[in-house]
Scaffold this motif. Structure first.
Motif, PDB file in Angstrom:
ATOM      1  N   ARG A  52      -5.026  -7.458   8.167  1.00  0.00           N
ATOM      2  CA  ARG A  52      -5.823  -7.100   9.336  1.00  0.00           C
ATOM      3  C   ARG A  52      -5.579  -5.630   9.655  1.00  0.00           C
ATOM      4  O   ARG A  52      -4.432  -5.188   9.780  1.00  0.00           O
ATOM      5  CB  ARG A  52      -5.390  -7.973  10.516  1.00  0.00           C
ATOM      6  CG  ARG A  52      -6.100  -7.687  11.809  1.00  0.00           C
ATOM      7  CD  ARG A  52      -5.638  -8.627  12.917  1.00  0.00           C
ATOM      8  NE  ARG A  52      -4.239  -8.438  13.257  1.00  0.00           N
ATOM      9  CZ  ARG A  52      -3.773  -7.505  14.085  1.00  0.00           C
ATOM     10  NH1 ARG A  52      -4.599  -6.635  14.642  1.00  0.00           N
ATOM     11  NH2 ARG A  52      -2.489  -7.424  14.355  1.00  0.00           N
TER      12      ARG A  52
ATOM     13  N   LEU B 257      -1.783  -1.680   8.751  1.00  0.00           N
ATOM     14  CA  LEU B 257      -2.229  -3.010   8.361  1.00  0.00           C
ATOM     15  C   LEU B 257      -1.228  -4.050   8.826  1.00  0.00           C
ATOM     16  O   LEU B 257      -0.028  -3.771   8.910  1.00  0.00           O
ATOM     17  CB  LEU B 257      -2.364  -3.113   6.839  1.00  0.00           C
ATOM     18  CG  LEU B 257      -3.437  -2.272   6.173  1.00  0.00           C
ATOM     19  CD1 LEU B 257      -3.302  -2.347   4.660  1.00  0.00           C
ATOM     20  CD2 LEU B 257      -4.820  -2.726   6.610  1.00  0.00           C
TER      21      LEU B 257
ATOM     22  N   LEU C 297      -1.466  -9.173   0.322  1.00  0.00           N
ATOM     23  CA  LEU C 297      -2.652  -8.616  -0.303  1.00  0.00           C
ATOM     24  C   LEU C 297      -3.374  -7.728   0.709  1.00  0.00           C
ATOM     25  O   LEU C 297      -3.682  -8.180   1.816  1.00  0.00           O
ATOM     26  CB  LEU C 297      -3.590  -9.721  -0.778  1.00  0.00           C
ATOM     27  CG  LEU C 297      -3.010 -10.696  -1.788  1.00  0.00           C
ATOM     28  CD1 LEU C 297      -3.949 -11.869  -2.003  1.00  0.00           C
ATOM     29  CD2 LEU C 297      -2.729  -9.988  -3.099  1.00  0.00           C
ATOM     30  N   ALA C 298      -3.653  -6.501   0.327  1.00  0.00           N
ATOM     31  CA  ALA C 298      -4.295  -5.571   1.251  1.00  0.00           C
ATOM     32  C   ALA C 298      -5.650  -6.092   1.709  1.00  0.00           C
ATOM     33  O   ALA C 298      -6.023  -5.901   2.876  1.00  0.00           O
ATOM     34  CB  ALA C 298      -4.452  -4.208   0.595  1.00  0.00           C
ATOM     35  N   GLU C 299      -6.367  -6.791   0.857  1.00  0.00           N
ATOM     36  CA  GLU C 299      -7.682  -7.304   1.257  1.00  0.00           C
ATOM     37  C   GLU C 299      -7.596  -8.422   2.275  1.00  0.00           C
ATOM     38  O   GLU C 299      -8.564  -8.714   2.959  1.00  0.00           O
ATOM     39  CB  GLU C 299      -8.516  -7.722   0.035  1.00  0.00           C
ATOM     40  CG  GLU C 299      -7.860  -8.735  -0.852  1.00  0.00           C
ATOM     41  CD  GLU C 299      -7.067  -8.119  -2.004  1.00  0.00           C
ATOM     42  OE1 GLU C 299      -6.720  -8.873  -2.909  1.00  0.00           O
ATOM     43  OE2 GLU C 299      -6.792  -6.912  -1.994  1.00  0.00           O
ATOM     44  N   ASP C 300      -6.440  -9.072   2.386  1.00  0.00           N
ATOM     45  CA  ASP C 300      -6.246 -10.138   3.391  1.00  0.00           C
ATOM     46  C   ASP C 300      -5.595  -9.613   4.671  1.00  0.00           C
ATOM     47  O   ASP C 300      -5.428 -10.366   5.632  1.00  0.00           O
ATOM     48  CB  ASP C 300      -5.385 -11.262   2.826  1.00  0.00           C
ATOM     49  CG  ASP C 300      -6.137 -12.116   1.816  1.00  0.00           C
ATOM     50  OD1 ASP C 300      -7.379 -12.024   1.782  1.00  0.00           O
ATOM     51  OD2 ASP C 300      -5.489 -12.865   1.077  1.00  0.00           O
TER      52      ASP C 300
ATOM     53  N   VAL D 114       0.836  -1.207   0.000  1.00  0.00           N
ATOM     54  CA  VAL D 114       0.000   0.000   0.000  1.00  0.00           C
ATOM     55  C   VAL D 114       0.867   1.252   0.000  1.00  0.00           C
ATOM     56  O   VAL D 114       0.682   2.151  -0.823  1.00  0.00           O
ATOM     57  CB  VAL D 114      -0.959  -0.002   1.214  1.00  0.00           C
ATOM     58  CG1 VAL D 114      -1.767   1.282   1.277  1.00  0.00           C
ATOM     59  CG2 VAL D 114      -1.871  -1.225   1.164  1.00  0.00           C
TER      60      VAL D 114
END
Length: 64
Positions: A61, A44, A56-59, A23
């Motif tokens: 926390r 994150l 992966l940013a969607e994975d 990111v």
């Protein structure tokens, strides 16, 4: 015979030198207790599964 399920996974320090936050492109730190790579800039934490960082940013926390 290896006891892979009870052996804590560690991250090779050379890997930390190469990996950056996807990111912010900033530095990551290793949280040994949670087995995560933490990006303070993006707030994150990226999980490490079976010794493989999941970048992966969607994975990731979100950090509080």
């Amino acid at each position: 015979m290896s006891d892979a399920f009870n052996t804590p996974v560690s991250v090779d320090p050379r890997l930390l030198e190469v990996l950056v936050c996807p990111v912010t492109r900033g530095r990551l730190t290793y949280d040994r207790e949670r087995n995560e790579l933490v990006s303070a800039g993006a707030k994150l934490a990226f999980p490490i599964r079976d010794g493989v960082p999941i970048m992966l940013a969607e994975d990731a926390r979100p950090l509080d």
